[in-house]
Design a protein around this motif. Structure first.
Motif, PDB file in Angstrom:
ATOM      1  N   UNK A  53      -1.442   1.629   1.278  1.00 22.10           N
ATOM      2  CA  UNK A  53      -2.976   2.076   0.356  1.00 22.10           C
ATOM      3  C   UNK A  53      -2.777   3.938  -0.116  1.00 22.10           C
ATOM      4  N   UNK A  54      -2.704   4.689   0.690  1.00 25.93           N
ATOM      5  CA  UNK A  54      -2.966   5.889   0.256  1.00 25.93           C
ATOM      6  C   UNK A  54      -1.533   6.206  -0.451  1.00 25.93           C
ATOM      7  N   UNK A  55      -0.320   5.933  -0.029  1.00 29.50           N
ATOM      8  CA  UNK A  55       0.691   6.451  -0.701  1.00 29.50           C
ATOM      9  C   UNK A  55       1.262   6.331  -2.177  1.00 29.50           C
ATOM     10  N   UNK A  56       0.763   4.882  -1.945  1.00 31.90           N
ATOM     11  CA  UNK A  56       1.683   4.143  -3.579  1.00 31.90           C
ATOM     12  C   UNK A  56      -0.115   4.016  -4.309  1.00 31.90           C
ATOM     13  N   UNK A  57      -0.990   4.308  -3.777  1.00 28.52           N
ATOM     14  CA  UNK A  57      -2.389   5.055  -5.064  1.00 28.52           C
ATOM     15  C   UNK A  57      -1.777   5.628  -5.441  1.00 28.52           C
ATOM     16  N   UNK A  58      -1.367   7.792  -4.732  1.00 32.43           N
ATOM     17  CA  UNK A  58      -0.703   8.310  -5.491  1.00 32.43           C
ATOM     18  C   UNK A  58       0.309   8.222  -6.406  1.00 32.43           C
ATOM     19  N   UNK A  59       1.055   7.466  -5.427  1.00 30.55           N
ATOM     20  CA  UNK A  59       2.565   7.111  -5.893  1.00 30.55           C
ATOM     21  C   UNK A  59       1.847   6.630  -7.845  1.00 30.55           C
ATOM     22  N   UNK A  60       0.991   5.618  -7.874  1.00 33.13           N
ATOM     23  CA  UNK A  60       1.074   4.993  -8.508  1.00 33.13           C
ATOM     24  C   UNK A  60       0.598   5.232  -9.828  1.00 33.13           C
ATOM     25  N   UNK A  61      -0.681   6.021  -9.341  1.00 33.27           N
ATOM     26  CA  UNK A  61      -1.290   6.824 -10.297  1.00 33.27           C
ATOM     27  C   UNK A  61      -0.441   8.257 -10.707  1.00 33.27           C
ATOM     28  N   UNK A  62       0.195   9.036 -10.472  1.00 36.43           N
ATOM     29  CA  UNK A  62       0.429  10.529 -10.801  1.00 36.43           C
ATOM     30  C   UNK A  62       2.291   9.697 -10.672  1.00 36.43           C
ATOM     31  N   UNK A  82       9.045   0.078  -9.507  1.00 39.19           N
ATOM     32  CA  UNK A  82       9.468  -1.043  -8.289  1.00 39.19           C
ATOM     33  C   UNK A  82       8.344  -0.578  -7.755  1.00 39.19           C
ATOM     34  N   UNK A  83       9.716  -0.070  -6.730  1.00 36.05           N
ATOM     35  CA  UNK A  83       9.074   0.602  -5.491  1.00 36.05           C
ATOM     36  C   UNK A  83       7.456   0.706  -5.413  1.00 36.05           C
ATOM     37  N   UNK A  84       6.910   1.739  -6.131  1.00 32.15           N
ATOM     38  CA  UNK A  84       5.195   1.765  -5.716  1.00 32.15           C
ATOM     39  C   UNK A  84       4.669   0.698  -5.942  1.00 32.15           C
ATOM     40  N   UNK A  85       5.117  -0.421  -6.957  1.00 36.26           N
ATOM     41  CA  UNK A  85       4.325  -1.083  -6.638  1.00 36.26           C
ATOM     42  C   UNK A  85       4.387  -2.028  -5.383  1.00 36.26           C
ATOM     43  N   UNK A  86       5.608  -2.132  -5.504  1.00 31.66           N
ATOM     44  CA  UNK A  86       5.962  -3.246  -3.875  1.00 31.66           C
ATOM     45  C   UNK A  86       5.001  -2.110  -2.476  1.00 31.66           C
ATOM     46  N   UNK A  87       4.923  -1.400  -2.441  1.00 32.69           N
ATOM     47  CA  UNK A  87       4.237  -0.483  -1.542  1.00 32.69           C
ATOM     48  C   UNK A  87       2.757  -0.870  -1.598  1.00 32.69           C
ATOM     49  N   UNK A  88       2.299  -1.377  -2.665  1.00 32.02           N
ATOM     50  CA  UNK A  88       0.588  -1.075  -2.844  1.00 32.02           C
ATOM     51  C   UNK A  88       0.895  -3.148  -2.979  1.00 32.02           C
ATOM     52  N   UNK A  89       1.761  -3.720  -2.611  1.00 30.81           N
ATOM     53  CA  UNK A  89       1.597  -4.856  -1.934  1.00 30.81           C
ATOM     54  C   UNK A  89       1.311  -4.907  -1.165  1.00 30.81           C
ATOM     55  N   UNK A  90       2.749  -3.973  -0.271  1.00 34.80           N
ATOM     56  CA  UNK A  90       2.523  -4.066   1.171  1.00 34.80           C
ATOM     57  C   UNK A  90       1.347  -3.752   1.633  1.00 34.80           C
TER      58      UNK A  90
END
Length: 152
Positions: free
Chosen positions: A43-52, A59-67
């Motif tokens: 969650x923390x990794x994908x949130x940062x990546x989605x925002x920044x 695609x990769x960052x969205x899939x990390x958020x799904x995970x």
């Protein structure tokens, strides 16, 4: 004899209902811990990546958020306990395993689609393959947890 808990209805009558069995005890405690860690990490990794960095690898960052959502739901189900939560956790663990295998294979076959890694890339190699081991272990534990429940 099955474990029961007495409950009181609105009319004052009492009835014995099956007690919720915690899925997060014994070996399940390790699963709760690992799923909790993976929930926070993904969650923390994908949130940062989605925002920044969203434009870099959406695609990769969205899939990390799904995970992260899947991990969180499994953690919640294991802590909640009971047969309904056990069944929901089985479905989520199976979907997680399919996700790890599918995304892992996709990342190997089409590297250009994943300029940055997901939690499930290369079957979780960046996370010591725990993402592929965790759902298998979870499914085994959840199956065992059902067979250990008293008949009733």
């Amino acid at each position: 004899m099955p474990e029961t808990t007495a409950t009181t209805a609105a009319d004052g009558s009492t009835a014995d209902v099956p007690a919720k069995r915690s899925l997060g005890t014994g070996p399940g405690r390790l699963l709760v811990t690992l799923y909790g860690i993976f929930t926070v990490a993904a969650a923390s990794r994908s949130l940062y990546q989605l925002l920044a960095q969203f434009d870099r690898a959406p695609l990769a960052y969205s899939l990390s958020a799904v995970s992260a959502v899947v991990y969180g739901f499994i953690t919640f189900s294991l802590v909640r306990g009971g047969e309904g939560a056990r069944r929901a956790a089985i479905v989520c663990c199976a979907l997680e395993l399919l996700g790890v295998l599918g995304i892992g294979t996709w990342t190997l076959l089409d590297r250009s689609a994943f300029p940055d890694a997901t939690v499930w890339s290369d079957y979780g190699m960046g996370y010591l393959f725990i993402p592929v081991i965790l759902p298998v272990t979870g499914l085994l534990w959840l199956r065992r947890a059902r067979t250990e429940q008293p008949a009733g």
